[in-house]
Each structure stands twice: as C-alpha cells, then as structure tokens.
Design a protein around this motif. Structure first.
Motif, short mmCIF file in Angstrom:
data_model
loop_
_atom_site.label_atom_id
_atom_site.label_comp_id
_atom_site.label_asym_id
_atom_site.label_seq_id
_atom_site.Cartn_x
_atom_site.Cartn_y
_atom_site.Cartn_z
N ASP A 1 158.70 34.07 36.89
CA ASP A 1 159.46 34.66 35.79
C ASP A 1 158.56 34.65 34.56
OD1 ASP A 1 161.10 35.38 33.73
OD2 ASP A 1 162.44 33.64 33.87
N THR A 2 158.00 35.80 34.23
CA THR A 2 157.03 35.87 33.14
C THR A 2 157.67 36.43 31.87
OG1 THR A 2 156.28 38.00 33.95
CG2 THR A 2 155.04 36.08 34.66
N THR A 3 159.00 36.30 31.77
CA THR A 3 159.68 36.79 30.58
C THR A 3 159.01 36.26 29.31
OG1 THR A 3 161.72 36.63 31.83
CG2 THR A 3 161.94 36.94 29.47
N GLY A 4 158.77 37.17 28.38
CA GLY A 4 158.25 36.76 27.08
C GLY A 4 156.76 36.53 27.05
N TYR A 5 156.04 36.89 28.13
CA TYR A 5 154.61 36.60 28.20
C TYR A 5 153.83 37.13 26.99
CZ TYR A 5 149.74 37.34 29.55
OH TYR A 5 148.38 37.39 29.56
N ALA A 6 154.09 38.41 26.65
CA ALA A 6 153.30 39.02 25.57
C ALA A 6 153.51 38.27 24.26
CB ALA A 6 153.68 40.48 25.41
N MET A 7 154.80 37.92 24.02
CA MET A 7 155.12 37.23 22.78
C MET A 7 154.51 35.83 22.77
SD MET A 7 157.58 34.83 21.78
CE MET A 7 158.79 35.05 23.08
N GLU B 1 148.38 42.61 14.86
CA GLU B 1 147.11 42.22 15.48
C GLU B 1 147.31 41.78 16.93
OE1 GLU B 1 148.10 40.45 12.48
OE2 GLU B 1 147.37 42.28 11.50
N ALA B 2 148.56 41.53 17.34
CA ALA B 2 148.79 41.02 18.68
C ALA B 2 148.23 42.00 19.71
CB ALA B 2 150.29 40.85 18.91
N VAL B 3 147.45 41.47 20.62
CA VAL B 3 146.82 42.33 21.62
C VAL B 3 147.83 42.68 22.70
CG1 VAL B 3 145.04 42.45 23.38
CG2 VAL B 3 144.54 41.41 21.17
N VAL B 4 148.07 43.96 22.86
CA VAL B 4 149.00 44.41 23.89
C VAL B 4 148.24 44.65 25.19
CG1 VAL B 4 150.56 46.25 24.58
CG2 VAL B 4 150.64 45.35 22.24
N CYS B 5 147.14 45.41 25.09
CA CYS B 5 146.32 45.66 26.26
C CYS B 5 145.09 44.78 26.15
CB CYS B 5 145.91 47.13 26.33
SG CYS B 5 144.72 47.47 27.63
#
Lengths: 855, 134
Positions: A384-390, A427-431
């Motif tokens: 369950d990788t919910t919230g990974y990007a954040m 600035e958060a890296v999406v890719c």
C-alpha cells in the motif's frame, strides 16, 4: 565562438546516452557540434526500465526510445563498440576499426550484468537479464521448460521471476541476502513482500548461495545446487544478481576507477582527463555509483550544459553540478507495489522508526522520523503505497510535519487537509526519472496549454522514464484544468453533446415535446438511463405534462414509471404526502389499515412521513385507490422533485417558538409539490433559532426570527453533508415565497443533471452573491419569467396517482405479467422479523431450482 | 392474499385472452400478448410455462425477448428497465443497479460474466409469440 565544430564522440546508446543526445538536440547543439555515436548493441536506445514488458507481445519497437524519424544529424555506428581510446591523440577506435577524433568524449557504457563465479555458469540455458537479446534467449530456453531459477532476489530478480511466470514456467528465486530486495527494504517489509509473491506462485530461497550448476551430457543446464545442500532441478537459469559498471574502456587507457567500480568523475562528471566525461551507470561520481535512470539523466544534463559552453568557445565551463542522489524507488513488482525513499533504513543519527505491519492483508509501512518526531527522514511501503509522492516530498525537504507521524503512517490522508497534491511544493519532484518538479507540470498546463498527461509528457518529459508518476501527472492536470475553469466535457452522455442546461434551453426554445424530437434535433441513438430520465425531468418542467403521458412514459426510470420506489427484491414502497409532517389520527389509521390489508412493512422516514414496503407492481393501484379515497396524494418519494418540507412544532405549541413553522412548512410543501427538478429537493422550517427541524441541512431552510424569517440555501445531508448558507434575513412571508419561487425555478433551468443545489451554487460564477443579484435584484431580467413559470406550476398541479387511477391506459402498466394481469411475481417471498415482513434472501429462478430438484 | 381472493384471481386469469400454459404450435411458438400490449421502448414481463420472459418493442418496431431475472440482484425486474442504445447496440438498463444488457444476445456490456437468457420471439398476425428452447 569556435571556428570549427566541436567533435563530440559518445560511447554507448542506452537510456542515459539517449537522453544526452536528446539534450544536444534540444539545446540546438547538433550544428555547433559534430556528434558521432558508437554502440555495442545492434539496436538504438530502448526503455530498459520497462524491459519486462517485452514479454507482453515481444514487440521491440514498443520499447524504443527513438522517434519514427530516428536520430537526425548524428553519425551512428551500431553493433560496433569502441575498443580503444588514445587520450594523447584524442582518438577512439571501434571493433570494426573505425577511428574517430574527439574534442569531448562522453562515456555512457552503462553496466554489465554480474554473473557470479559459479562452476557451470556457462551451461546452455543460463542467461543474464539485461538486453532484448537476453530476453529472446530466455524465451527460447523456456519453450517446453517446466522450471526456472532466478539468481538474485533484487528488483531485477523479481522482474525476471515475473517474466518466467508469464512464460508459464515454475519460478524459483535464490537470494544470498536474508530477504528479498535487500538493498531497498528492511526485514519486516521483506517478509511481507515474500508473503505476497509466494501467494503468486513464486518459490523464494533466501540466505542461499549457489554452489554449482549441473549440466547434462548435451551441456544444457540440469540443476542448481544451493549452499545448504538442496538441489533444484531446472531447465533455465537467469542471472539477475546485480550489475557492475562497465569501465573496461577507461581502465585500459589509465583513467581512475572508483572504489565500487565506474569511471571516477567529479560532481561535474569530468574524469581525470578534462576531455572525457562519464554519465550514467558507468560513472563513479565522487566514489558513488547509481543504478537508477533518474541520476543518470541528471548527469546527462550536467555534461550537455558543459558541452554547450565548450561549443560556444568557453574553455573553462562552469555551471550545474550533479546533486541528485535521490534513490527513492516506487515500483510495481509482480503486481505488488513497493516504495522506498530517503533514509529507508534509519541510518541517520537518533532516527526513530514507526512501523505498521498487517500480515493478513500483507501490507507493511515504515516511516523513519527524527527523534523529536518533527521531520520525516525516509520510509518503506509495501502493498500500500498511498501518499508516496507526498511522503517523499516531505522527506526530501525535511519539512516540519504538520500531521501526526502516526496519521501519515496509517495513510489517513485526506486530500483536503493540506497533504494532497495541492499541498505539494512547486519544487517537489513528481517525475524522478526526468527530475520534473510539480511547478513545471503546473506551468505546462497553465502557460503551456497542455490538456492531458500525454501533452505534459511531450512538453516536460514527465512520465517518459519508468512511468510510475503518470497517474499523479493525470491528477495534477485535472486539478490545474479545474482551477482554470477548463473542466472536462459536460456532455450529459453518449447520446447528447449538451449539458443538462443546454438541453433544457434547446427543449424550451424549440418547443420539443418528446425524446424523439429532441434526439432528432441535437442527439443520436435512442438514449440511456442518464439522458432519458433527464429528458423526462426537463419535459416535466414544460407546461402541462403527466409523467406517464404518451412517449414520456418510456423515459421514466422504473421509480417514476411505477410512481413508487423499487426495493431490493423488485417490490415497491409507497410514501403518501404528509405536508409538514402534520397528520390527523384518522389519517394515521388509514395508513395503518392499508398497510395491514396488503401486508406491508411500515417505517417512519427521516422526512416526517410513513413508508410502506413490500407492494407488488400490480398491487399499487389498489393500494393507492384506498389512499386517494382517504385524501392522500403522491409524496413524490420516487421522483427528482420536492420531497418534504420538514418542520418543528412551532409557536402554536412550543413555549420557545417565535413563528408558526408548521403552517409555513405546509404552505411551502403544497406550493412546490410535484415540482420536477435536476435532483431531489428537501426543505425545512424551524420555529426558532434552536433549529429542531434541521433546516440548515436542506436545499432550502427557513428559520424563524422575532421579525420574520431567515432564508438559508444550498444545504444537504447524505454523502457530503453541508450546511445551507444564509441568503436573506428577517423576510416577511410573501417575500420569502417569492424568493423561493425564483430560487427553485432558476435551479431547474440551469443546474446540471443530478446536481444538488449546494454544488449548483458553488459552481456558479460569483456563487451566493450572484444568486442574490439574480433573485433579489433581477440582474438577469428573468424574474418575471421565473415567477410566471412557478405560477403555472402551482395552478396546473394535479396528483399523479389520482390521474393514474382515472385512466385505464395508465393503469394497464401496473401488472407483473402481461399474460396474467392478476398474478404476482411468484419468486417474491418474505420472511418475518419483529412482527413485520422483510424480503427473503434471493433464490435461483424457479426453473433452475426445479431442474436441480430433478437431478 | 387469502384463499378466496387467490381462487377468484385464478378464475379471472383463465378467463383472460392469454394462458399461463399456452398451447404451442408444431414449432413450439406460444402467444404471450398482443402487439398492442407492448408500449414502444418499454418492456412487459410474461409468464411462459413458469419462465419469466421480458419482452421489448424497440423504437424501430423490432421485438426482443430476454430473461426477466436481473443476475445482479436476483430480482425479476428486467422488463421494467429503460430501453436505449449503447453505440449501435439496443440495450435494456436494469432498473436495480443500471447495468446495460444487449437486447441482441443478452450479454451484459459491463461484465462479461453476466448475461440474460434469450428467447426466440416473433410477431404472428396480432400476436407476439415466444418459443422456449429445448
């Protein structure tokens, strides 16, 4: 400027080498530079990250990174690796003997698969897992194979095991370390991951080395012998035990090699020889090697910008340095989501770990936080990788946590609470493959005019690496488009390209009176469960319409067709109107008697009415005949229409009441009964500020004041509860009614299908202020129209059930069987509970039950 | 319902134009209703030798017959669904959970595992006739 072109020789055409060539083209350097490429493989660059997808159709073209037109303006030598570098002469020589002079040499030779030094490792049927050619060989060896062994339980090993399973081969994974993915996850996560992949049919052997590979007489692999003494008979062996930087070329010309292998370079990617650069997996940046494509891409950018300066004549270029050491990974391995980011192993000083492990659902989430719990340092997520990007963004910024770490751990993430996409910093890296920050994607949508993920990919490169960020890019595009008011198509369904409001105008202006006319005038096909009821509602708002009249009958959903509410076993429930919730003892007794006669289940509803359940379609007219005779009428519980106006008891009885809320509720309910609308409309009137009628939870709510009435608009209960907003204060009753007339008619004219008043007002330009201008100041000049339409509705109202009972043609519809008008559905059965009926659990249809009985 | 009512209703059924156990002709065709009993783009249910059949008259006059039992709810309600199209396919929308079923072959457009029975149907003179397979 230089007088002659800068000669750039690139060795290698993997993903990073390809990215470098792309950058040369993007920076318009293919004129100022002469670029020549030597590549070991026989094909141009392809997506090695997605290599395993080759097993889905074996189409190498799908993996290609090179556009249809290929590389333009670049001299290419495929299947011809460089074998010798003469640094003094600045010259390379290829295997075929081609010599090329360089001003700048870019080494992008990547890695070679690590094949452990095991006796028998050269047997037929043993393959590395690195190139398309390797995969072709694995495919050939797997034909007719029963079992395969993968050496290595890392990312690549699990990919390879998945490939074996896809080829229909029983797969075993042998890992030296104590768990799967030893470099990315900890022991707990490894255990959960193991459980998951074993559930898919994979056999896992950890803490196991391979002693030897046995061959048969023909030289083909026969078995793998493990260090513990066990033997796995096998037909295929895949080596996926990691890769080693391919620095052979640099070593042979005396360039320095890093401690973990790789051509030693500084953070400017320049080797000991200022004319030679190294990028990607073959580079050892200040001693560190990177096996991921993201850091490699950043190295390509560092070198491209240096070459740009060299080409412009700047002999001591400065500028960007390699800084990206983000080793975060998020992958879907064998369908299992795995993510690892930041300080995943808690190696920082005084780091604390929070772990959530659910061995039943096979979910493992670990967060590493600073000892004061204020900063997120890293984490591991499996299943369950919910919230990974954040989470990754929080960890990379070392931002002060505003949420309890426990909430983050348990993925209790509400997008509205400042932890969703909205709150990601620009600035958060999406890719992470192409190092594209959120801000660049927002700009691509805003200024760039991109309207989908494909556009953003073309514009920014986001999503062109491993592809794991594509869902997030899609969400971001949707969010930004919505902000700009460019919502996706409002077409009501496949049969009309119009919104409900546009359809309403079309019908009103052209005077259509049937679905056939409307679909002929602006649609296609014969409609569906979306547009037909919408059309029924729109036609019902036109003068003089009974919902079962003529063709309109074919538009009604079953509830409107039978003027009752269908229930789970196909029976209907009946709700007579009880205006304002006021009912006489005689009325109560009629309802009781009817329910008793027809054996119906009765329940008091949330809207101050009585619902009778369990009536068969053919019973409805007989039931309503009794109700109508006693003075009841349809309560429209089945319709997208006004339901009730709920009231408290008001100042007639209540010692706190300041106005007669019951009388007003009855007046309003009788005025708006039968009014068809885009969605159901509920209302309430409270006799004082104590608000016992819960009027602010309604589409329109009225609350008594000493001086008159306060009017609230746009509330609702249900899935997303919302309190109504104050629209006007201290109104006299006549003004209140006028405002309500206009509010309802304006809603019916302009709202979307199934849009409650709350979201209708929210979606309005100017919101409640605009609504006030339209209703109180007639800013659109339509109030006279709205008043006329409501007057017409009030004057032409008739009870739908009374009309049905008087018309034999309409009555004919109320039967269960066309060829047995008085028979009920024999499959409907009830059981008894607490002194009343309830539906029996569904059974197979009778003929099947009969056949089963015969057998 | 009490026994007397049931007996009276039974008698009325026997007295009606159609039969619950209608006689089949040589090819097995049985009349279930008159064409005038079928409102355009709405359905009716018929009880044919214990089987519940939903019969529809499409916009172009075509007649279609499928099973009346909704596989998702187990209730006999298909005849009460809305009739329309999905692309070129004439469909009925289950009134219970709104799945679309093809009126050409009974298949559920959103779930390949679910389908409705289909029945041979024809118009013979003024009568709509059904033939049960086997």
């Amino acid at each position: 400027m230089r007088g002659s072109p800068l000669r750039v020789v690139v060795v290698g055409n993997g993903m990073v080498g390809h990215r470098f060539l792309e950058l040369m083209e993007e920076k318009n350097l293919l004129g100022p530079c002469e670029v020549e490429v030597f590549a070991k493989e026989a094909r141009q660059a392809y997506d090695r990250v997605s290599l395993s997808s080759y097993f889905d159709g074996f189409d190498a073209d799908k993996l290609s990174l090179v556009g249809e037109h290929g590389y333009r303006g670049i001299l290419f030598h495929l299947d011809d690796p460089v074998v010798f570098i003469d640094r003094a002469a600045r010259l390379v020589r290829s295997a075929c003997g081609i010599e090329a002079r360089y001003d700048a040499l870019v080494l992008a030779t990547g890695s070679v698969p690590f094949v452990p030094p095991i006796p028998g490792a050269n047997a037929r049927g043993c393959h590395p897992y690195r190139t398309i050619e390797d995969l072709d060989l694995i495919r050939a060896s797997s034909k007719g194979a029963r079992r395969g062994v993968v050496v290595g339980g890392g990312l690549l090993g699990l990919e390879a095991a998945g490939a074996l399973l896809a080829l229909g081969v029983e797969a075993h994974v042998v890992e030296m370390g104590p768990r799967l993915l030893p470099l990315q996850v900890d022991e707990g996560a490894g255990a959960v991951l193991r459980r998951r992949v074993e559930g898919l049919g994979l056999s896992v052997h950890t803490s196991a080395g391979i002693e030897a590979i046995d061959q048969d007489e023909s030289g083909a692999v026969a078995a793998v012998r493990l260090s513990g003494g066990s033997v796995i008979e096998t037909d295929v062996v895949i080596f996926a035990a990691g890769v080693r930087p391919d620095h052979s070329l640099a070593g042979s010309c005396g360039l320095g090699i890093g401690p973990k292998g790789g051509v030693l370079v500084g953070s400017d990617c320049v080797s000991e020889d200022p004319a030679i650069f190294a990028i990607g997996e073959c580079a050892s940046v200040q001693g560190e090697v990177f096996g991921l494509v993201g850091p490699g891409y950043q190295m390509a950018e560092v070198v491209a910008s240096r070459i740009e300066q060299l080409a412009a004549g700047n002999l001591s270029p400065a500028g960007t340095l390699f800084t990206n050491a983000d080793l975060s990974t998020k992958l879907k391995l064998l369908g299992v989501e795995v993510a690892s980011f930041g300080d995943a192993f808690g190696e920082s000083d005084a780091a604390l770990e929070l772990v959530y492990a659910d061995h039943v659902s096979a979910i493992y989430r670990k967060l590493v936080v600073s000892d004061d719990g204020q900063q997120l340092l890293g984490g591991i997520l499996v299943g369950d990788t919910t919230g990974y990007a954040m989470l990754r963004d929080l960890a990379s910024r070392r931002a002060r946590l505003e949420e309890d770490p426990e909430r983050l751990l348990l993925a209790q993430i509400s997008t509205g609470n400042g932890v969703g996409l909205e709150s990601l910093s620009d600035e958060a890296v999406v890719c992470s493959c192409r190092n594209v920050p959120k801000g660049a994607i927002v700009a691509a949508v805003g200024e760039g005019g991109c309207e989908d993920a494909a556009g953003v990919k073309a514009c920014t490169g986001a999503g062109s690496g491993c592809g794991s960020c594509v869902p997030m890019v899609k969400d971001l595009v949707g969010l930004e488009l919505a902000k700009a008011g460019k919502e996706p198509s409002k077409a009501i369904c496949e049969h009309f390209d119009l919104s409900r409001q546009e359809l309403f105008e079309l019908v009103s202006v052209r005077g259509y009176r049937s679905f056939t006319e409307a679909v002929g005038g602006g649609g296609r096909g014969r409609g569906c469960d979306v547009c037909k009821p919408a059309m029924a509602s729109i036609l019902a708002s036109q003068p003089g319409h009974h919902p079962l009249e003529g063709e309109a009958a074919a538009l009604q959903d079953t509830n409107d067709h039978f003027l009752a509410n269908i229930q789970r076993n196909g029976t209907y429930s009946i709700v007579p109107r009880i205006p304002g919730g006021e009912i006489t003892p005689d009325g109560l007794m009629v309802i009781g008697a009817v329910a008793k006669e027809f054996g119906l289940y009765t329940k008091i509803t949330g809207a101050q009415r009585i619902d009778m359940f369990g009536a068969r379609a053919e019973q409805l007219p007989a039931i309503w005949a009794k109700l109508v005779a006693a003075g009841f009428e349809s309560g429209h519980a089945y319709g997208k229409a006004l339901r009730t106006v709920k009231s408290c008891v008001g100042d007639t009885w209540c010692r706190f009441g300041v106005q007669d809320s019951v009388a007003l509720a009855i007046r309003l309910e009788l005025r708006y009964r039968g009014l068809r609308s885009p969605h159901k409309v509920k209302a309430g009137v409270s006799g004082c500020a104590r608000e016992c009628a819960e009027a602010r939870g309604k589409d329109f709510g009225v609350i008594a004041t000493e001086a008159g009435w306060n009017l609230y608009l746009g509330g609702n209960g249900g899935f997303r509860p919302r309190h109504a907003d104050l629209f006007a204060s201290d109104l006299d009753t006549e003004t209140l009614v006028t405002y309500l007339d206009r509010f309802l008619m304006f809603y019916i004219r302009t709202a979307d299908k199934l849009q409650r008043t709350a979201s209708w007002i929210e979606s309005m330009d100017g919101g409640l202020e605009h609504l006030r201008a339209v209703i109180c100041e007639d800013s659109l000049g339509i109030c006279a129209d709205l008043d006329d339409q409501m007057a017409h509705h009030v004057a032409s109202y008739e009870d739908e059930w009374k009309a049905v009972l008087e018309d034999p043609a309409k009555l004919a519809r109320f039967r269960s069987f066309v060829n047995a008008p008085h028979l009920g559905d024999p499959d409907i059965e009830f059981v008894h509970e607490r002194g009343q009926i309830r539906p029996a659990p569904p059974k197979p249809p009778r003929h099947i039950a009969a056949m089963a009985a015969k057998a | 319902m009490n026994n007397a009512t049931a007996a009276r209703l039974d008698a009325e059924c026997q007295d009606g134009s159609y039969y619950l156990q209608p006689y089949a002709d040589d090819q097995g065709w049985m009349p279930v209703c008159r064409i005038g009993d079928l409102p355009p783009e709405r359905g009716v249910a018929a009880l044919v030798r214990g089987r519940q059949v939903a019969v529809f008259r499409l916009h172009d006059g075509t007649i279609a017959a499928v099973g009346n039992r909704d596989p998702f709810s187990g209730a006999n309600v298909i005849a009460r669904g809305l009739v329309g199209t999905k692309g070129e396919i004439p469909v009925v929308f289950s009134p219970m959970y709104k799945q679309a079923f093809s009126l050409l072959d009974g298949s559920c457009l959103s779930d390949p595992a679910a389908r409705l029975d289909t029945f041979a149907v024809r118009v013979n003179g003024d009568n709509v006739e059904i033939a049960l397979a086997g």
